[in-house]
Design an enzyme around this catalytic site. Structure first.
Site, PDB file in Angstrom:
ATOM      1  NE  ARG A  10      -4.122  -1.733   0.239  1.00 58.72           N
ATOM      2  CZ  ARG A  10      -4.822  -2.179  -0.776  1.00 58.72           C
ATOM      3  NH1 ARG A  10      -4.512  -1.833  -1.991  1.00 58.72           N
ATOM      4  NH2 ARG A  10      -5.843  -2.963  -0.583  1.00 58.72           N
ATOM      5  CE  LYS A  13       4.579  -3.159  -3.959  1.00 53.86           C
ATOM      6  NZ  LYS A  13       3.603  -2.962  -2.895  1.00 53.86           N
ATOM      7  CB  SER A  14       0.366  -0.979  -8.151  1.00 52.38           C
ATOM      8  OG  SER A  14       0.853  -2.213  -7.684  1.00 52.38           O
ATOM      9  CB  ALA A  31      -2.144 -10.187 -13.525  1.00 56.19           C
ATOM     10  CG  HIS A  48      -4.347  -3.210  -8.881  1.00 61.57           C
ATOM     11  ND1 HIS A  48      -3.014  -3.061  -9.124  1.00 61.57           N
ATOM     12  CD2 HIS A  48      -4.486  -3.211  -7.530  1.00 61.57           C
ATOM     13  CE1 HIS A  48      -2.364  -2.977  -7.976  1.00 61.57           C
ATOM     14  NE2 HIS A  48      -3.235  -3.073  -6.995  1.00 61.57           N
ATOM     15  NE  ARG A  52      -4.551  -3.147 -15.621  1.00 58.13           N
ATOM     16  CZ  ARG A  52      -4.826  -4.066 -14.704  1.00 58.13           C
ATOM     17  NH1 ARG A  52      -4.267  -4.001 -13.508  1.00 58.13           N
ATOM     18  NH2 ARG A  52      -5.649  -5.056 -14.963  1.00 58.13           N
ATOM     19  CD  GLU A  60      -5.795 -13.290 -14.608  1.00 55.84           C
ATOM     20  OE1 GLU A  60      -5.996 -14.508 -14.446  1.00 55.84           O
ATOM     21  OE2 GLU A  60      -6.603 -12.414 -14.257  1.00 55.84           O
TER      22      GLU A  60
END
Length: 181
Positions: A10, A13-14, A31, A48, A52, A60
């Site tokens: 949390r 970073k993403s 992913a 997430h 995007r 994935e």
């Protein structure tokens, strides 16, 4: 541009990694982790996805090296920590000797490092920063911390930049000391 983005859970970073590529019309979002049958995990994944751009493709897979090696558009990998978890899960190796786990991780990391060396498109990889706290009580957590620490060093050495994200703030780190041994 090859960037490793690291930080705690949390930390932002993403979101930071996504912003590095947000102006690109086509991005392959990898992913790389396991899929959990858990409401909290599903909520996290949904958040997430909604962040995007719609033009990005989600893939994935744990074949991160293969995706990077064949990329013809920017790639964002999120995240190496969940990727490592998935590799160990697939091998049913959580109780394996540490040396065996290190070999498993190295065998999957080396092709990724090689792919990063030859890539011609931007690649941003997200990872968890580990080892800043207490020594974990359980063996699996200690082994995971050690393996991910080595992976982070090896991938970080193959990248042009490493960004540390703490409390939503970004620090661009200096020169690498080289791959982990």
């Amino acid at each position: 541009m090859r960037v490793l983005v690291t930080g705690g859970v949390r930390s932002g970073k993403s979101r930071h990694a996504e912003l590095l590529l947000v102006d690109r019309p086509r991005v392959t979002y990898v992913a790389a982790g396991p899929v959990y049958d858990d409401a909290d995990w599903a909520t996290r994944i949904t958040a997430h996805r909604e962040r995007r751009p719609a033009t990005w493709t989600t893939l994935e897979t744990r074949d991160v090296a293969g995706v990077v090696a064949s990329a013809d558009a920017p790639v964002l990998v999120d995240c190496l920590g969940t990727w490592l978890t998935g590799l160990i899960d697939e091998a049913h190796a959580w109780e394996a000797p540490s040396a065996e786990l290190a070999e498993l991780a190295a065998a999957r990391t080396a092709p990724l490092v090689d792919a990063l060396a030859g890539v011609r498109v931007p690649v941003v990889l997200v990872t968890n920063e580990v080892g800043l706290g207490v020594v974990p009580e359980h063996r699996s957590a200690r082994v995971f911390r050690d393996l991910l620490g080595r992976i982070n060093q090896d991938v970080g050495a193959a990248c042009d930049e490493v960004h540390l994200v703490v409390a939503g703030r970004v620090l661009r780190l200096g020169d690498p000391i080289g791959p982990a041994r």
